[in-house]
Design a protein around this motif. Structure first.
Motif, short mmCIF file in Angstrom:
data_model
loop_
_atom_site.label_atom_id
_atom_site.label_comp_id
_atom_site.label_asym_id
_atom_site.label_seq_id
_atom_site.Cartn_x
_atom_site.Cartn_y
_atom_site.Cartn_z
N MET A 1 0.85 -1.20 0.00
CA MET A 1 0.00 0.00 0.00
C MET A 1 0.88 1.24 0.00
SD MET A 1 -2.74 1.20 2.91
CE MET A 1 -3.50 2.82 2.85
N GLY A 2 0.59 2.20 -0.89
CA GLY A 2 1.33 3.45 -0.92
C GLY A 2 0.77 4.43 0.10
N MET A 3 1.40 5.60 0.15
CA MET A 3 0.93 6.64 1.07
C MET A 3 -0.42 7.17 0.61
SD MET A 3 3.20 6.90 3.46
CE MET A 3 2.60 8.40 4.22
N ARG A 4 -1.27 7.47 1.57
CA ARG A 4 -2.58 8.06 1.30
C ARG A 4 -2.86 9.17 2.29
NH1 ARG A 4 -6.35 5.30 -1.88
NH2 ARG A 4 -5.49 3.44 -2.87
N ILE A 5 -3.56 10.17 1.81
CA ILE A 5 -3.96 11.29 2.67
C ILE A 5 -5.18 10.86 3.49
CG2 ILE A 5 -4.76 13.67 2.71
CD1 ILE A 5 -3.38 14.00 -0.05
N THR A 6 -5.13 11.12 4.79
CA THR A 6 -6.28 10.79 5.65
C THR A 6 -6.97 12.04 6.20
OG1 THR A 6 -4.86 10.62 7.62
CG2 THR A 6 -5.23 8.60 6.33
N ASP A 7 -6.19 13.12 6.40
CA ASP A 7 -6.75 14.34 6.97
C ASP A 7 -6.02 15.55 6.37
OD1 ASP A 7 -8.29 13.33 9.72
OD2 ASP A 7 -6.51 12.14 9.24
N ILE A 8 -6.74 16.64 6.22
CA ILE A 8 -6.10 17.90 5.81
C ILE A 8 -6.83 19.06 6.49
CG2 ILE A 8 -7.50 18.23 3.71
CD1 ILE A 8 -4.76 19.24 2.45
N SER A 9 -6.07 20.06 6.90
CA SER A 9 -6.67 21.24 7.53
C SER A 9 -5.98 22.49 7.02
CB SER A 9 -6.56 21.15 9.05
OG SER A 9 -5.21 21.11 9.47
N LEU A 10 -6.74 23.57 6.91
CA LEU A 10 -6.25 24.85 6.42
C LEU A 10 -6.59 25.93 7.42
CD1 LEU A 10 -6.71 23.03 3.81
CD2 LEU A 10 -7.20 25.16 2.60
N SER A 11 -5.66 26.86 7.63
CA SER A 11 -5.90 28.03 8.47
C SER A 11 -5.43 29.28 7.72
CB SER A 11 -5.15 27.92 9.80
OG SER A 11 -5.61 26.83 10.56
N ARG A 12 -6.34 30.19 7.49
CA ARG A 12 -6.04 31.46 6.84
C ARG A 12 -5.36 31.26 5.48
NH1 ARG A 12 -4.80 31.19 11.85
NH2 ARG A 12 -2.59 30.83 11.43
N PHE A 13 -5.74 30.21 4.80
CA PHE A 13 -5.19 29.89 3.48
C PHE A 13 -6.18 30.31 2.40
CE2 PHE A 13 -4.59 27.13 -0.21
CZ PHE A 13 -3.21 27.17 -0.38
N ARG A 14 -5.70 31.16 1.48
CA ARG A 14 -6.55 31.69 0.40
C ARG A 14 -7.84 32.29 0.99
NH1 ARG A 14 -4.30 32.64 -4.69
NH2 ARG A 14 -3.02 30.89 -5.37
N ASN A 15 -9.02 31.76 0.63
CA ASN A 15 -10.27 32.34 1.10
C ASN A 15 -10.79 31.70 2.39
OD1 ASN A 15 -10.89 29.92 -0.38
ND2 ASN A 15 -13.06 30.50 -0.31
N TYR A 16 -10.02 30.75 2.94
CA TYR A 16 -10.50 30.01 4.11
C TYR A 16 -9.96 30.60 5.42
CZ TYR A 16 -12.13 26.33 0.99
OH TYR A 16 -12.80 25.62 0.02
N ASP A 17 -10.87 30.83 6.38
CA ASP A 17 -10.42 31.10 7.75
C ASP A 17 -9.95 29.78 8.35
OD1 ASP A 17 -10.87 33.88 8.07
OD2 ASP A 17 -13.03 33.50 8.15
N GLU A 18 -10.83 28.80 8.33
CA GLU A 18 -10.51 27.47 8.81
C GLU A 18 -11.25 26.45 7.95
OE1 GLU A 18 -8.41 26.73 11.27
OE2 GLU A 18 -8.04 28.81 11.92
N PHE A 19 -10.58 25.35 7.67
CA PHE A 19 -11.22 24.25 6.97
C PHE A 19 -10.51 22.97 7.37
CE2 PHE A 19 -11.40 21.08 3.61
CZ PHE A 19 -12.75 21.06 3.28
N SER A 20 -11.28 21.92 7.61
CA SER A 20 -10.66 20.63 7.91
C SER A 20 -11.53 19.51 7.34
CB SER A 20 -10.47 20.43 9.42
OG SER A 20 -11.72 20.43 10.09
N LEU A 21 -10.86 18.47 6.93
CA LEU A 21 -11.54 17.30 6.39
C LEU A 21 -10.78 16.08 6.86
CD1 LEU A 21 -13.87 16.43 4.45
CD2 LEU A 21 -12.14 16.30 2.64
N GLY A 22 -11.47 15.17 7.51
CA GLY A 22 -10.85 13.96 8.02
C GLY A 22 -11.46 12.72 7.42
#
Length: 383
Positions: A1-22
């Motif tokens: 199995m290769g690497m896979r993304i499980t979670d990502i979060s953004l703070s003050r990135f582009r138009n986002y104040d906060e965003f997270s996806l798990g």
């Protein structure tokens, strides 16, 4: 199995104040109106994987208006180990950490590679060779650390030489910088030609599948010193290098570097007066030409819009295959609003590749262009 993304979060990135996806799975579709920030999410993922952005932004553009800094964090795993990659952005500075330890861009790039397909990529088939060269170099920089280093050294040396030419610097100074240009340029040429040689058979095979063998795809690579001497790309049935100056090609498709050095040195000397007159560097891999042909005709001039899209689709799928072959892992596939740009047949080809072993992120303003079977196995994230 290769690497896979499980979670990502953004703070003050582009138009986002906060965003997270798990709990991210194999297939994620971001949907919403134009301007809501779908492409920004793909850009954040690409920055965390290939350590680059298809938008090529200034750092300030990545930080939300009114904020002093931004942060993106990604969790990934191969089933045995878990990696936390973070990117901090502030005041013209970009810093990566992996599991809390500072890392350079070159350390981040390639751990979990990415292949991005955006509407701008549709220019690949019809625009100038610079677009094709950049596509090859961006891929090569993900595949090997050395490619990334040599490319950076060459580009820095080239900028310096062009500045000297504009300043009408003395000949001995130009000759000195040419020595560095020869060293970096010959190595970059060898790396790129080797990569091109590996791409060609994949491109031809995949294009044949997409077109149902209706057209023969071929391509030529013309070194800068050859077209500077008056040669032009021509159509021929077998794809490959078009060379006025011959050199040996090794089993891995790379030219003999010593021969390339000698040719490059001689051509730089021969074209020195012309470079002086035109106040820019003419000889080197930055000026090589790459041409695509369909059934012997120049694709940039004669291919239909559908055929051009097939070429670009074949190129992107060939990138996926090359990553698999070289790094023995699957890349992350990032598809930014391209489903609406493809007809049903080409969408089906893309969906076939976006199978369960290839983690894929897609953006779309609506879901009308999607195959219901794809949507059934996708996680839909409405923004």
């Amino acid at each position: 199995m290769g690497m896979r993304i499980t979670d990502i979060s953004l703070s003050r990135f582009r138009n986002y104040d906060e965003f997270s996806l798990g709990d991210i799975g194999n297939l994620t579709v971001f949907t919403g109106h134009n301007g809501v920030g779908k492409t920004n999410l793909l850009e954040a993922i690409q920055l965390m994987t290939s350590a680059s952005s298809f938008r090529h932004p200034h750092i300030a553009q990545l930080i939300k208006e009114g904020a002093d800094n931004a942060r993106v964090q990604m969790e990934s795993t191969d089933g045995n180990r878990r990696i936390t990659t973070a990117l901090s952005l502030e005041a013209g500075k970009k810093r990566y950490t992996v599991n809390g330890k500072a890392k350079s861009v070159i350390d981040v790039r390639g751990t979990l590679p990415a292949v991005a397909f955006t509407p701008d990529d549709l220019q690949l088939a019809k625009k100038s060779s610079s677009v094709k060269r950049t596509a090859l170099d961006d891929l090569g920089a993900q595949l090997t650390r050395n490619y990334h280093v040599v490319l950076g050294d060459y580009e820095k040396t080239l900028r310096y030489k062009n500045r000297l030419l504009k300043e009408e610097a003395p000949n001995d100074l130009i000759a000195a910088i040419n020595e560095t240009l020869i060293t970096c340029g010959s190595q970059l040429f060898c790396y790129r030609v080797a990569l091109y040689s590996r791409m060609l058979p994949l491109l031809q095979r995949i294009y044949a599948e997409i077109s149902h063998d209706n057209e023969l795809f071929s391509s030529t690579y013309l070194a800068s010193w050859d077209h500077a001497d008056g040669m032009e790309p021509i159509s021929f049935g077998a794809s490959g290098l078009l060379m006025g100056e011959p050199f040996d090609v090794r089993d891995n498709g790379a030219p003999d570097r010593d021969q390339v050095r000698d040719i490059l040195a001689a051509k730089l000397e021969a074209h020195a007066p012309e470079e002086r007159r035109r106040v820019r560097s003419l000889v080197g891999p930055h000026n090589d030409k790459i041409a695509f042909f369909l059934s012997g005709r120049d694709a940039s001039a004669f291919a239909s819009q559908g055929q051009q899209r097939s070429i670009v689709l074949a190129w992107k799928l060939a990138e996926v295959e090359l990553v698999r072959q070289t790094l023995d892992t699957n890349p992350v596939l990032l598809l930014d609003d391209v489903m609406s740009e493809l007809d049903a047949s080409r969408r089906d080809t893309l969906v076939h590749f976006a199978s369960d072993d290839l983690q894929t992120f897609i953006t779309a303003t609506d879901l009308d262009a999607f195959n219901p079977a794809l949507l059934d196995r996708a996680r839909i994230v409405s923004l």
